[in-house]
Design an enzyme around this catalytic site. Structure first.
Site, PDB file in Angstrom:
ATOM      1  N   THR A 165       0.825  -1.206   0.000  1.00  0.00           N
ATOM      2  CA  THR A 165       0.000   0.000   0.000  1.00  0.00           C
ATOM      3  C   THR A 165       0.860   1.257   0.000  1.00  0.00           C
ATOM      4  OG1 THR A 165      -1.810  -1.124   1.092  1.00  0.00           O
ATOM      5  CG2 THR A 165      -1.763   1.272   1.295  1.00  0.00           C
TER       6      THR A 165
ATOM      7  N   HIS B  80     -34.360  -8.670 -19.881  1.00  0.00           N
ATOM      8  CA  HIS B  80     -33.483  -8.987 -18.738  1.00  0.00           C
ATOM      9  C   HIS B  80     -34.001  -8.323 -17.468  1.00  0.00           C
ATOM     10  CE1 HIS B  80     -30.207 -10.951 -20.944  1.00  0.00           C
ATOM     11  NE2 HIS B  80     -30.540 -10.149 -21.933  1.00  0.00           N
TER      12      HIS B  80
ATOM     13  N   GLN C 181     -35.854 -18.242 -25.501  1.00  0.00           N
ATOM     14  CA  GLN C 181     -35.674 -18.864 -26.824  1.00  0.00           C
ATOM     15  C   GLN C 181     -35.548 -20.383 -26.668  1.00  0.00           C
ATOM     16  OE1 GLN C 181     -32.347 -16.630 -28.465  1.00  0.00           O
ATOM     17  NE2 GLN C 181     -33.515 -14.719 -28.523  1.00  0.00           N
TER      18      GLN C 181
ATOM     19  N   GLU D 121     -33.374  -9.000 -14.591  1.00  0.00           N
ATOM     20  CA  GLU D 121     -32.333  -8.966 -13.543  1.00  0.00           C
ATOM     21  C   GLU D 121     -31.651  -7.601 -13.444  1.00  0.00           C
ATOM     22  OE1 GLU D 121     -32.134 -10.644 -16.402  1.00  0.00           O
ATOM     23  OE2 GLU D 121     -30.074 -10.829 -17.141  1.00  0.00           O
TER      24      GLU D 121
ATOM     25  N   CYS E 110     -34.198 -14.147 -21.637  1.00  0.00           N
ATOM     26  CA  CYS E 110     -33.608 -13.877 -22.942  1.00  0.00           C
ATOM     27  C   CYS E 110     -33.328 -15.181 -23.689  1.00  0.00           C
ATOM     28  CB  CYS E 110     -32.362 -13.008 -22.788  1.00  0.00           C
ATOM     29  SG  CYS E 110     -32.040 -12.064 -24.284  1.00  0.00           S
ATOM     30  N   LEU E 111     -32.084 -15.643 -23.724  1.00  0.00           N
ATOM     31  CA  LEU E 111     -31.845 -16.943 -24.358  1.00  0.00           C
ATOM     32  C   LEU E 111     -32.732 -18.003 -23.707  1.00  0.00           C
ATOM     33  CD1 LEU E 111     -30.189 -18.755 -26.276  1.00  0.00           C
ATOM     34  CD2 LEU E 111     -28.605 -19.110 -24.386  1.00  0.00           C
TER      35      LEU E 111
HETATM   36  N1  GLN Z   1     -28.273 -15.031 -28.300  1.00  0.00           N
HETATM   37  C1  GLN Z   1     -29.617 -14.610 -28.173  1.00  0.00           C
HETATM   38  C2  GLN Z   1     -29.933 -13.408 -29.043  1.00  0.00           C
HETATM   39  O1  GLN Z   1     -29.060 -12.717 -29.493  1.00  0.00           O
HETATM   40  C3  GLN Z   1     -29.952 -14.310 -26.728  1.00  0.00           C
HETATM   41  C4  GLN Z   1     -29.262 -13.085 -26.216  1.00  0.00           C
HETATM   42  C5  GLN Z   1     -29.254 -13.007 -24.717  1.00  0.00           C
HETATM   43  O2  GLN Z   1     -29.583 -13.969 -24.031  1.00  0.00           O
HETATM   44  N2  GLN Z   1     -28.866 -11.876 -24.176  1.00  0.00           N
HETATM   45  O3  GLN Z   1     -31.074 -13.118 -29.290  1.00  0.00           O
END
Ligand code: GLN
Length: 537
Positions: free
Chosen positions: A191, A507, A385, A509, A381-382
């Site tokens: 330090t 998202h 999908q 989160e 998100c993903l």
């Molecule tokens: N890969 C996916 C897309 O581009 C999901 C992106 C993510 O989960 N942030 O749509």
């Protein structure tokens, strides 16, 4: 306006961001308006193009800026809502300087680090000062003192201090004070040397925050005070928190961190009343119930890759008087061993966002397991999908259904490229980003959880749910329960005939705070808690 600059000494990953955020909490509790920002010396324009292995999570703001995960701490620990102004990288600085040079703005001058690069950095501080007025601006400088790429930032801050007057500025040096086992003592030399580095460039920290594994006793503080030329009471300790990062403001307040900072800046404020924060921490660390939730991802070994998700689960746990035990499961292990081997006994299954093909089949197997076993499922998100692909394959009988991200030639592209993305070739800041409105379907679970008809959530994706399959999914039992206002983009899907199966294209989160847990996380944790109770009954 007063300015606090937080630098790091000796090593990285010290918890500088946490210290800055916790200071934000304390100053807000003293009635001050606080804004936080981060300077990152790397040359990427933003972390959006960096692998999570390099950088951890990319935190997305309302305006779509892809930023450092420390901004997540700033928003969670304070009431700030940050924007792209609040994260400056060397990449942005040089991009702007070079643009101005090409434009001829420097009128024939030789363009140099001093003054042109440093002016650019100071310009950003001034811009934040003007556009986000506050009592105190806390700026964290990424990296470690002594790094070559950090020098222009430190030089800019030195100049800035001269310009606004040292009575309006305090440098806070967060530094490691290592414990050497063989000697049985804490060592101050690293330090001393890192403060010497700062003083070489004309910066004298007013406050030293010692990160240490053992209490920093009076003799060590005395030594640091002497060698670093700071008053004794301005050397404070910041030990590892025991149970939760939300203890940090309380621990730092015990050291009178906020009091010292206010004195250093000449701010007269009342002692903070931290009882609400203390109550929140109490709920987080001493809940009655517990539940086990699997997070099935790709960057599982990395603490920081899903930071905001882990935090949101903690907030939602506290709201449900329950501890969320998070089981981090690598999707590739599910591919190897099957879902049952890893997911049996879980009360909830969460699939986070992600990119690229690796681990996809494991995630699909996890979603299938959740759907078939009636285990609460939450897809982000993903994760939405994945739920869609799984449903198409195993309920609608479209065996080869996929996202065109993973199989460009799939006969059933249930997830396809967003229309606006078709001509995009640049990778940086080119996704569908930031806050967009979602309208919620009447009678849906999403609507019930949010308790309103329209919400704003943050996005970061290139691909989307293919509307051509919507009717077919609905007949088979998967409902689109949230869409963009014009109805064209599916934002939420759910299976009404399931204890809890909900997945979102955005998202959530990024909007959960310890004192305002996110509605969907809350609902998911509540459903997981019930699932555990059912399992044990
Ligand atoms: N890969 C996916 C897309 O581009 C999901 C992106 C993510 O989960 N942030 O749509």
């Amino acid at each position: 306006m007063k300015y606090l600059f937080v630098t790091g000494g000796v090593v990285s990953s010290l918890g500088k961001g946490l210290a800055a955020a916790a200071l934000g909490t304390l100053l807000e509790h003293r009635g001050l308006k606080v804004v936080l920002q981060k300077f990152d010396p790397y040359l990427n324009v933003d972390p959006g193009t960096m692998s999570p292995f390099q950088h951890g999570e990319v935190y997305v703001l309302d305006d779509g800026a892809e930023t450092d995960l420390d901004l997540g701490h700033y928003e969670r620990f304070t009431s700030c809502n940050l924007s792209k102004l609040n994260n400056l990288t060397s990449g942005q600085v040089y991009e702007s300087v070079i643009r101005k040079e090409r434009h001829g703005d420097y009128l024939g001058a030789t363009v140099q680090v001093i003054p042109h690069v440093t002016d650019e950095i100071k310009g950003r501080i001034r811009q934040v000062t003007n556009e986000m007025p506050a009592d105190v601006l806390i700026t964290e400088i990424g990296g470690t003192t002594g790094d070559i790429e950090g020098l222009p930032f430190l030089e800019a801050l030195r100049q800035f201090q001269d310009e606004v007057g040292s009575e309006n500025v305090a440098f806070i040096h967060v530094t490691l004070v290592p414990f050497i086992k063989a000697a049985g003592e804490l060592k101050t030399k690293p330090t001393q040397q890192s403060v010497a580095k700062l003083r070489e460039i004309g910066i004298a920290p007013k406050i030293i925050v010692c990160r240490a594994e053992h209490p920093v006793e009076a003799d060590v503080r005395h030594k640091l005070s002497m060698f670093c030329n700071v008053p004794r009471e301005n050397v404070i300790q910041f030990l590892d928190v025991e149970h939760s990062i939300y203890e940090a403001p309380l621990k730092l307040h015990e050291e009178n961190f906020d009091g010292i900072v206010c004195r250093a800046l000449g701010l007269e404020t009342p002692e903070p009343d931290l009882s609400d924060w203390r109550a929140t921490v109490e709920r987080i660390i001493h809940p009655t119930h517990h539940t086990r939730i699997a997070v099935v991802g790709k960057y599982i070994e990395l603490q920081d890759a899903y930071k905001s998700i882990y935090e949101s689960l903690t907030h939602a746990g506290a709201a449900n008087d329950c501890r969320v035990e998070i089981e981090k499961i690598d999707a590739e292990e599910i591919e190897r061993d099957g879902a049952e081997a890893h997911l049996a006994g879980m009360d909830g299954i969460l699939i986070p966002g992600g990119f690229g093909e690796r681990g996809i089949e494991g995630k699909i197997a996890a979603a299938r397991y959740a759907r078939e076993q009636g285990i609460p499922y939450f897809g982000l998100c993903l994760g939405m999908q994945i739920a869609t692909i799984e449903f198409a394959r195993h309920v609608c009988g479209l065996e080869k259904a996929n996202s065109v991200e993973f199989d460009p030639d799939t006969p059933d592209p249930v997830i396809c490229l967003l229309e606006e993305q078709r001509d995009v070739t640049d990778k940086g800041a080119s996704m569908r980003l930031g806050t967009w409105e979602t309208r919620l379907a009447e009678g849906s679970r999403a609507r019930e959880l949010y308790g309103k008809a329209s919400v704003n959530e943050r996005h970061r994706h290139r691909y989307e749910f293919n509307d051509a399959y919507k009717a077919r999914f609905r007949e088979a039992g998967l409902l689109v329960s949230g869409t963009s206002p014009d109805g064209t983009l599916a934002e939420i899907v759910e299976i009404p005939d399931h204890p809890f199966f909900l997945a979102v294209q955005f998202h959530p989160e990024f909007q959960s705070r310890p004192r305002q847990p996110h509605a969907l996380f809350r609902g998911f944790v509540a459903a997981s808690l019930e699932q555990g109770q059912r399992r044990q009954a």
